[in-house]
Design an enzyme around this catalytic site. Sequence first.
Site, PDB file in Angstrom:
ATOM      1  CD  GLU A 609     -17.606  27.801  18.537  1.00  0.00           C
ATOM      2  OE1 GLU A 609     -18.689  28.370  18.421  1.00  0.00           O
ATOM      3  OE2 GLU A 609     -17.431  26.619  18.178  1.00  0.00           O
ATOM      4  CG  ASP A 633     -20.960  28.886  21.378  1.00  0.00           C
ATOM      5  OD1 ASP A 633     -21.738  28.855  22.338  1.00  0.00           O
ATOM      6  OD2 ASP A 633     -21.039  28.116  20.406  1.00  0.00           O
TER       7      ASP A 633
HETATM    8  C1  PEP Z   1     -21.343  30.535  17.096  1.00  0.00           C
HETATM    9  O1  PEP Z   1     -21.164  30.044  18.207  1.00  0.00           O
HETATM   10  O2  PEP Z   1     -21.285  31.747  16.860  1.00  0.00           O
HETATM   11  C2  PEP Z   1     -21.659  29.676  15.942  1.00  0.00           C
HETATM   12  C3  PEP Z   1     -21.672  30.144  14.734  1.00  0.00           C
HETATM   13  O3  PEP Z   1     -21.978  28.394  16.204  1.00  0.00           O
HETATM   14  P1  PEP Z   1     -23.334  27.898  16.873  1.00  0.00           P
HETATM   15  O4  PEP Z   1     -24.281  29.063  16.948  1.00  0.00           O
HETATM   16  O5  PEP Z   1     -23.864  26.798  16.022  1.00  0.00           O
HETATM   17  O6  PEP Z   1     -22.906  27.428  18.219  1.00  0.00           O
HETATM   18 MG    MG Z   2     -20.802  27.910  18.406  1.00  0.00          MG
END
Ligand code: PEP
Ligand code: MG
Length: 761
Positions: A609, A633
């Site tokens: 990410e 992210d």
């Molecule tokens: C993301 O970043 O895509 C993810 C799944 O984590 P979060 O949305 O909890 O940051």
């Molecule tokens: Mg994330």
Amino acid sequence: MQKSMLKSLRSIVHEVNAVDDLQSVLDITVSQVLSAIGTEVCSIYLREPSLNRLVFMATEGLNKDFVGKVSMACDEGLVGQVAMREEPINLDDAVSHPHFFHMPGIGEESFSAFLGVPIIHQREMLGVLIIQQAERRRFDENDEAFLITVSAQLAGIIAHAQATGSIVSIDPNDDARRSAKFRGVPGAPGVSIGHAVVVSPLADLYSVPSRRCKNSVEELEFFHECLEAVREDIRALDRNLSSRLAPEERALFDVYLGMLDDNALAAEVDQLINDGEWAQGALSVVMRKHIRTFESMEDAYLQERSTDVKDLGRRVLSYLQSANTAPIEYPERTILIGEELTASMLGEVPPGKLVGLVSVRGSGNSHVAILARSMGISTVMGALDLPFTQLEGDQIIVDGYNGHVYINPSDEHYDHFQAIYEDELQVNKNLEALKELPCVTTDGHQLSVFVNTGLQADIVRSLNLGAEGVGLYRTEVPFLLRERFPSEEEQRQIYREQLEAFAPMPVTMRTLDVGGDKALPYFPIEEDNPFLGWRGIRVTLDHPEIFLVQVRAMMKANAGLNNLRILLPMISGIPELEEALELIYRAHDELVEELGFDLVLPKIGVMIEVPSAVYQAKELARRVEFLSVGSNDLTQYLLAVDRNNPRVADLFQSLHPSVLQALKSIADDAKLEGRDVSICGELAGEPGGAILLMAMGYDVLSMNATILPKIKSVIRSISMEHAKDLLEQVMQMERAEHINEFMVHALKGLDNKHIVPVEMA
Ligand code: PEP
Ligand code: MG
């Protein structure tokens, strides 16, 4: 010269910020600009969108009787030229200009010099600000630059005042509340109709809802009791500090007590309570007014006193709030509205009553929106202009597809959205029939559809909707709902419940991912750039005690079930991964020794990410069993768009060509290393995204439970061959808009009545 202009600019902005209504904003602006520049006329024209005309709204120097009464077409006169060209016009002899337009009686025929600048907010032309003078003169560069600066600063304030003005001018005693529509950004899809409950953090003078009180006499009594309690606190503080502070320093307490005197601020609050407002609302109005007055003072010492007024206001408000034990009455169909909604605010609404959410801040990728999607609650985020404190009890429609909020809707709007709501219920019923069917394409390619979980309630929903495993269990959610870090045993029980509920299906538990927009109330992280700061694995590697307790609890919970997979968030390089692996192995070894029996070491995966991880996907993949892409992210960091900021929400393009290239390269690299690759970002739950990801070779799509049946139904209506063909074409495209249009068109072409995107006004 420059300095005094900056000072004038600040004082204008301060003064307009101190008033609530549009007309005062405009009147103050014209009179202040007039004196700052030293000219004879300053006027503002605003565009009335329904008529597409520029209305003469405020003036200093021309005939005020015409204010609000005359207007011109957007291409008429010099003012129209400024509006149309969206650039300044500066003339020394306006009257002889071919576009000069004579409006009889307004009094401008004798003014030669003209300088007009457009007022533009978020690319939209709101109106024109002009200055004029009788003597033929060309306003100089400084004047022009100053006017442009004033206009740019005021545009946001004017837009906000215009939007809020559409509702706040209503008399609260009047039953006929005005209808209004506000724009935000889509948070969670769906339409809901209900009644507003305004929620606010404690002791925040700026988010107290306006409410009618039941009995003014009792409310006054209650207010004065609380006031006396604060006065007593201050006297006690004064006594306690008497030996340590000099008498002149202690004089501040006398000032405080003076302000809290029954005849001072309190008298103004009494007045509003007598008019029917509840004590908290009345206090908030009065204190905010005085804070603004102090803030706009020229003298730095007096300006600083606004902090004292704020402090006093908060103290009284705290008493009012803590003594007010009346529980919030949640209507049957509650729409929660607040400046910044949090997971715990959602948790306080009794089960079954919460149908919609509206948050002034945040955007569709904020974590509260992600939670809302998993709960299937229509949500609008980033409704920046919403006068949220004024809406308590009002009927609200939340259009989570388009990001619109309707206050006190017209019958026409009500019927329109009620029909959509009923259609949705029917579609969801039809989708339930898919629960037992596999997620397989028409040419036999099988895909795994997992769920993202966090809340307790997600378990049952996920199982009911046909989840085949958990691709992302956000462990920070149970952490967020507590008042301290949960102990190892508490965590073990929480994790066991997840693992047991889904066994033998796999459950992917992510280690604690706080920071960014996820702050634990008991572990605050205050940073200027939270998304680039201390987040995810960075926090837990700095606190191995927290990390070790968590992975120990996970592995203990896994005993005998063996369906646990551990996922590491925000990995940006090999050292972080190796350190984290080291800690997991250590925890495993210690547990085996402690328990005296062998525990299976769970499969471990890395979240991709952070852009740096995309370029090291192979090296990371070699060290673990699987990769899982956090597209939320990843998109934020690749496109440099804060996922939480509604102002740039349009730029958060999940199908941006660069994002697609990154996703494809991660899948290819994982395959080269012989590793499984999944995706747990929100893209997996977008019909177009799901098709493209499958074609790229993703083995698992993990999404919120609500959307799962829909995605399954999409996959079941397409062939892998067709999906690959779409992917090939999309990978040639250079713009996100084209890719979006192309995929919407492709989806419409499928034989599937569940997936037609909702397009509305
Ligand atoms: C993301 O970043 O895509 C993810 C799944 O984590 P979060 O949305 O909890 O940051
Ligand atoms: Mg994330």
